[in-house]
Design an enzyme around this catalytic site. Structure first.
Site, short mmCIF file in Angstrom:
data_model
loop_
_atom_site.label_atom_id
_atom_site.label_comp_id
_atom_site.label_asym_id
_atom_site.label_seq_id
_atom_site.Cartn_x
_atom_site.Cartn_y
_atom_site.Cartn_z
N LYS A 13 0.76 -1.17 -0.06
CA LYS A 13 0.11 0.09 0.02
C LYS A 13 0.83 1.35 -0.17
CE LYS A 13 -3.98 -0.54 2.34
NZ LYS A 13 -4.59 -0.83 3.65
N ARG B 41 -3.07 3.15 8.44
CA ARG B 41 -3.70 2.20 7.82
C ARG B 41 -2.35 1.04 7.86
NH1 ARG B 41 -4.62 4.80 1.79
NH2 ARG B 41 -5.84 3.01 1.56
N GLY C 12 -8.05 -7.83 5.47
CA GLY C 12 -9.05 -7.82 6.73
C GLY C 12 -7.69 -8.12 8.11
N MET D 210 -5.98 -5.94 9.50
CA MET D 210 -6.42 -4.91 10.68
C MET D 210 -7.04 -3.98 9.92
SD MET D 210 -3.86 -2.38 12.55
CE MET D 210 -4.79 -0.94 12.30
N ARG E 27 -3.86 -1.14 -6.55
CA ARG E 27 -3.07 -2.71 -6.41
C ARG E 27 -3.59 -3.33 -7.49
NH1 ARG E 27 -6.05 -4.23 -1.10
NH2 ARG E 27 -8.11 -4.00 -1.98
N HIS F 52 -8.19 -41.39 -1.37
CA HIS F 52 -8.50 -42.13 -2.77
C HIS F 52 -9.73 -41.27 -3.66
CE1 HIS F 52 -10.58 -44.85 -4.99
NE2 HIS F 52 -9.39 -45.55 -5.34
N ARG G 211 -1.81 -47.37 -16.68
CA ARG G 211 -1.78 -48.51 -15.83
C ARG G 211 -2.61 -49.55 -16.05
NH1 ARG G 211 -2.90 -43.74 -11.42
NH2 ARG G 211 -4.26 -43.34 -13.44
N ARG H 235 2.82 -49.75 -18.00
CA ARG H 235 3.49 -50.23 -16.96
C ARG H 235 2.83 -51.59 -16.67
NH1 ARG H 235 2.11 -47.76 -11.01
NH2 ARG H 235 0.19 -48.64 -11.43
N GLU I 93 11.17 -45.70 -8.28
CA GLU I 93 10.32 -45.55 -7.14
C GLU I 93 10.74 -45.97 -5.91
OE1 GLU I 93 6.33 -46.96 -8.15
OE2 GLU I 93 7.36 -48.40 -9.43
N SER J 92 11.20 -43.35 -15.55
CA SER J 92 10.21 -42.57 -15.24
C SER J 92 10.00 -42.65 -13.62
CB SER J 92 8.92 -43.50 -15.62
OG SER J 92 7.73 -42.57 -15.49
N GLY K 19 8.47 -42.55 -10.36
CA GLY K 19 7.13 -42.75 -9.78
C GLY K 19 7.05 -42.14 -8.47
N THR K 20 6.85 -40.72 -8.54
CA THR K 20 7.22 -40.01 -7.40
C THR K 20 6.35 -40.35 -6.18
OG1 THR K 20 6.11 -37.97 -8.36
CG2 THR K 20 8.58 -38.23 -8.47
N ASN K 21 5.20 -40.86 -6.61
CA ASN K 21 4.18 -41.08 -5.52
C ASN K 21 4.80 -42.16 -4.49
OD1 ASN K 21 2.50 -39.45 -6.46
ND2 ASN K 21 0.99 -41.36 -7.29
N ASP K 22 5.15 -43.35 -4.84
CA ASP K 22 5.75 -44.37 -4.14
C ASP K 22 7.22 -43.70 -3.75
OD1 ASP K 22 4.12 -46.42 -3.67
OD2 ASP K 22 4.43 -47.19 -5.89
N CYS L 193 6.12 -39.45 -13.53
CA CYS L 193 4.67 -39.89 -13.45
C CYS L 193 3.89 -40.03 -12.41
CB CYS L 193 4.61 -41.20 -14.52
SG CYS L 193 5.24 -42.48 -13.38
N TYR M 182 10.18 -35.26 -19.57
CA TYR M 182 8.98 -34.70 -19.70
C TYR M 182 8.25 -34.92 -18.43
CZ TYR M 182 8.01 -39.84 -19.40
OH TYR M 182 8.04 -41.19 -19.21
#
Ligand code: ADP
Ligand code: MG
Ligand code: MG
Length: 923
Positions: free
Chosen positions: A27, A98, A107, A109, A371, A489, A595, A651, A778, A797, A799-802, A864, A884
């Site tokens: 501001k 202000r 919000g 202050m 702004r 899930h 899958r 896979r 993975e 590839s 498998g960043t989840n596992d 993936c 990729y």
């Protein structure tokens, strides 16, 4: 030189500028910038964020001493500019105080207006302006704001009303009036007295009459507000560090409440909802401060066109509009022209849509704030593309203007604005998967399928979902669960399907037995209509019409432009030809993860799969697999056809076999009959398959290694399909992927089966097809030995989840019990399943990239996991040198834009293996 804590802004002298947001807050920096641009702004000064930091560290007395002389000099300048004196009884200078941090924190202050007024000054103000009502209106607003914000007179409990508003309402009742503007000077004087008595009674202190005492009190209140609860929560949610501090802006007051030629308002240089290049906004005559947004009176539109549009929506006749709600353009044409000149100048200067506040004091326009305006995803895209077209910004700037996350809003159906007007919220849950949906309640996946077959729209309502519900989920219009978080899930699957989902709506009680859902004692039955907003997490009563989000021309143009600057490819995770089609439409350049297990659930296949699982020996398994072969082959054919010319990574079977057998006795009974075996045998096999920790059990390549015939069948299905499609003159690029390896020997064992089968198929068919064999990385071990793996595999590839689960040592499905607590306490900064843990898991990725490329420079590298669709993760993968990312089809545009932005920000591509400095909080 002594450190400077106060920066003035005024027509004659301005020390700050827009680039000084860190020091002056947003501001303050913008007020200074407006002064530099020659825009009329009431003079003022900004106390820096550094003063706030000192306050937090060293306390009130220290800081007030530190800034005293500079603040006094600042007030003296304002007195000179305004020709009034602070604390003078006859013609007092009044001030606003202000807060303003670097990032806008709405919000946090409340502002204090009219500071410097007291029992004597109010009389002087009345005499000077000849407007007694105005003087007392200003005074009562000040006592109210100061009493609340500085002195802390708040409602007693959350059910309680604002104590000042209660007094106002009482007086209105006594006077038998309804509007604030109906109260006269005497009434307002009465209010001031009552407010002060209340303060004395409740706080045991008198209201301060000395203007300097008032000022220091307000400044301290702003510093204090940086650490109030509201501010802390906001900072937590928006990743704003505590160390930033807030600036304090002290500014000469201008008055929009001086009668009929005075007003106050807010405006946007473009439409924040649609992005249309149309100046618009609202104002109120004879009003001050937040009156416009507070909704005490119906505000009027600034432009004539806006006013006409508004009248139409509000069903107000043209005659009534002109009489009661005329536009600023009509009633103050000259001021209106000045306002248009100012907003145009501001937008051209900032080269972005501006949100401005202004006040008109007796026909003179004063700008109070500017702004970059907040806007919807659709407006974001449209404004960026139109500003590019108007040559206000260049291509790279336009691409950086759009927050990739917000594209989500453009990709899912939305509720019709009209229909939303009467919508009643029943419950709230997490906005798990955006979009809007409406349908009839069903409680079971099979019912969802059955009802959908008859053309009905259904919302699947569950405590939580499981893989067995997939098909029901895929035909439902929306999914509502009582349990589960953003990575449950239901949430993950729904996002993947691009389907609206509200998860974890705890107020809902699901009674499967009676097929009812109860909220707060009210009951809904199967077949009743409800609606979900997956973008807000709201659940509504009844049927609300939805409309398809339009992929407007701007959106298409943005995506085409994005591809121009992108280095990484974006593929999609798609298991079916339908998903492949969507992925292609959204611009995916391949399938990064197909899958195969999802195909196993379809129709009769599950029976063949169960037959295989039940088989006592290899012969029995082969017999069952032979039944699956043609079905898988035809699936692959359809996918290859859809993805012609583009790579498709498939896979091999990954989940533990336990997931394919029924667990309740009734279903087991059915299975026993179908298989013509005893219930006991089924039960025994199911028990055998049970594992303490299925995530780390008999799954992934471990299945293919123990049952090579599964790998053989799948390889055969893939390559026969590829040959069939290739024979039609279509280019196919199959990539067969071995999941979950931890050692090179595991990989080699599976690769040998694949290659051997391939040669067999090629010999039989007297034809060949080019294909790749690679692996998922993975497990942490696979990343650690990526050089040996890379010497064998043709691609990785991640498998960043596992990889995340195994590296962090906790499962995504169980993390709900402690992860929210971890996030709240900063133990993890972000949910590591949503945004990759760059320092830990990311380190493994970067190491594997380097090791893999060291032995095979052309090793193809992709990701993936869910992270492939998360912009921050995408940027990280770009930096790590991946080829990729692959994500769910509906996130492809998001990933495309994120990859483009990463390339534009052009972070060094070199991967350094040096341990990155750790943030204190994350060990
Ligand atoms: P917020 O950041 O919550 O918008 P502001 O500090 O902008 O808070 O102020 C709240 C209201 O007070 C706004 O309507 C603003 O225009 C008005 N206001 C602030 N300073 C002045 C001033 N010096 N003169 C008149 N009105 C002011
Ligand atoms: Mg405001
Ligand atoms: Mg404001």
């Amino acid at each position: 030189m002594q450190q400077k804590y106060v920066y003035v802004f005024s027509a004659s002298r301005t020390e700050g500028e827009a680039s000084m947001k860190n020091l002056l807050g947003g501001k303050g920096a913008n007020l200074a910038e407006m002064c530099r641009l020659g825009i009329v702004v009431p003079p003022g000064f900004t106390i820096t964020t550094e003063a706030c930091t000192e306050y937090t560290k060293k306390g009130k007395d220290y800081v007030l001493n530190l800034i005293k002389a500079e603040v006094e000099a600042g007030v003296a300048l304002l007195e000179k500019e305004m020709g009034k004196t602070f604390g003078n009884d006859d013609d007092p200078l009044l001030l606003s105080v202000r807060s303003g941090a670097r990032a806008s924190m709405p919000g946090m202050m409340d502002t204090i207006l009219n500071l410097g007024i007291n029992d004597r000054a109010v009389e002087g103000l009345a005499r000077k302006t000849g407007n007694e009502r105005f003087a007392w209106d200003s005074y009562r607003r000040f006592v109210q704001m100061y009493g609340d914000v500085v002195m802390g007179l708040k409602p007693v409990s959350k059910e309680d009303h604002d104590p000042f508003e209660v007094i106002i309402d009482m007086l209105k009742e006594e006077r038998r009036v309804t509007l604030d503007t109906d109260l006269d000077a005497n009434d307002l004087r009465e209010l001031v007295q009552r407010f002060k008595s209340l303060i004395r009674a409740r706080l045991g202190r008198d209201f301060p009459t000395d203007p300097w005492e008032q000022l220091w009190g307000a400044v301290v209140a702003v510093f204090e507000s940086w650490n109030n609860n509201r501010a802390r929560v906001y900072r937590e949610l928006n990743d704003i560090p505590e160390s930033w501090g807030t600036a304090v802006n002290v500014q000469a007051m201008v008055f929009g409440n001086l009668g009929d030629s005075s007003a106050t308002g807010v405006a946007f240089t473009r439409d924040a909802g649609t992005g249309e290049d149309l100046f618009n906004g609202e104002f109120l005559v004879n009003a001050q401060g937040e009156d416009v947004v507070a909704g005490i009176r119906t505000p009027q539109q600034i432009t004539l066109e806006g006013s006409r549009r508004w009248a139409q929506l509000a069903c107000v006749s043209e005659e009534e509009r002109r009489k009661n709600y005329p536009s600023l353009e009509e009633i103050m044409p000259e001021v209106y022209q000045q306002l248009v000149a100012a907003e145009t100048k501001l937008e051209n200067h900032y080269k972005d849509m501006q949100d401005v506040e202004f006040t008109i004091q007796e026909g003179k326009l004063w700008m109070l704030q500017t702004r970059n305006g907040k806007r919807t995803g659709a407006a974001m895209v449209r404004i960026a593309m139109e500003m590019l077209e108007q040559e206000m910004i260049d291509e790279k700037t336009a691409l950086l203007r759009v927050d990739p996350h917000r594209l989500d809003e453009l990709l899912h159906p939305i509720f019709d604005g009209e229909a939303m007007k009467n919508a009643q919220v029943l419950a709230r849950g997490l906005p798990a998967s955006p979009g809007a949906s409406t349908g009839q309640i069903v409680f079971f996946a099979e019912d969802a399928e059955e009802w959908a077959k008859h053309g009905q729209s259904v919302i699947l309502v569950r405590l939580e979902t499981s893989p067995e519900d997939l098909r029901g989920m895929s035909v439902a219009k929306g999914i509502l669960t009582a349990r589960g978080g953003m990575t449950s899930h239901a949430a993950v699957v729904a996002r993947g399907m691009g389907k609206c989902c509200v998860s974890g709506a705890g107020a809902i009680h699901v009674d499967y037995k009676n097929r009812t859902m109860t909220i707060d004692g009210q009951t809904w039955h199967e077949g009743d209509w409800i609606s979900l907003n997956g973008s807000t997490g709201e659940v509504y009563e009844g049927q609300i019409t939805t409309k398809n989000a339009e992929l407007s021309g701007d959106f298409g143009m943005l995506m085409a432009l994005a591809d121009k600057y992108r280095r990484m490819e974006v593929r999609a995770n798609a298991d079916t030809p339908e998903e492949a089609l969507i992925a292609r439409e959204f611009g995916a350049t391949g399938i990064g993860l197909c899958r195969t297990e999802h195909m196993f659930f379809e129709g009769d296949r599950i029976r063949a799969v169960r037959e295989m699982i039940l088989a006592d020996d290899e012969f029995g398994r082969r017999k069952a697999l032979a039944k699956l072969l043609p079905m898988q082959r035809s699936d692959f054919e359809a996918i290859f056809r859809e993805m012609h010319d583009l790579p498709v990574t498939i896979r091999l079977l990954d989940p533990p076999l336990h997931e394919f057998v029924p667990h309740d006795e009734a279903s087991q009974q059915v299975m026993a009959q179908e298989m013509r075996v005893s219930l006991g045998k089924i039960k025994m096999r199911v028990e055998e398959l049970e594992e303490f920790n299925p995530m780390m059990g008999h799954r992934g390549c471990r299945l293919g290694i123990t049952y090579p015939e599964i790998t053989e069948m799948q390889t055969r299905a893939i390559l026969e399909a590829a040959l069939n499609i290739q024979a039609k003159g279509i280019t196919v690029k199959p990539e067969i992927m071995v999941p979950l390896i931890g050692t090179v020997r595991e990989y080699n064992a599976q690769a040998a089966v694949i290659r051997r089968t391939a040669e067999m198929v090629f010999a039989e068919r007297k034809d060949r097809v080019h294909y790749l064999v690679g692996t998922m990385i993975e497990t942490p071990r696979a990343a650690l030995i990526a050089d040996s793996v890379g010497s064998q595999a043709e691609y990785f590839s991640f498998g960043t989840n596992d990889l995340t689960q195994l590296t962090l040592g906790f499962s995504r499905d169980d993390a709900g019990k402690f992860l929210p607590h971890y996030l709240k306490n900063g133990i993890y900064e972000k949910d590591p399943f949503q945004s990759i843990d760059q320092k830990g898991v990311g380190m493994l990725v970067q190491m594997a990239v380097q090791k893999g490329r060291s032995v095979r420079p052309d090793l193809e590298l992709g990701v993936c996991g869910e992270h492939g669709g998360d912009p921050a993760s995408v940027e990280f993968f770009h930096r790590s040198g991946l080829d990729y990312v692959s994500c769910s089809p509906f996130r492809v545009p998001i990933a495309r834009l994120a990859a483009t932005q990463a390339a534009i920000k052009d972070v060094p591509k070199k991967v350094e293996l040096k341990q990155q400095p750790e943030l204190e909080a994350v060990g």
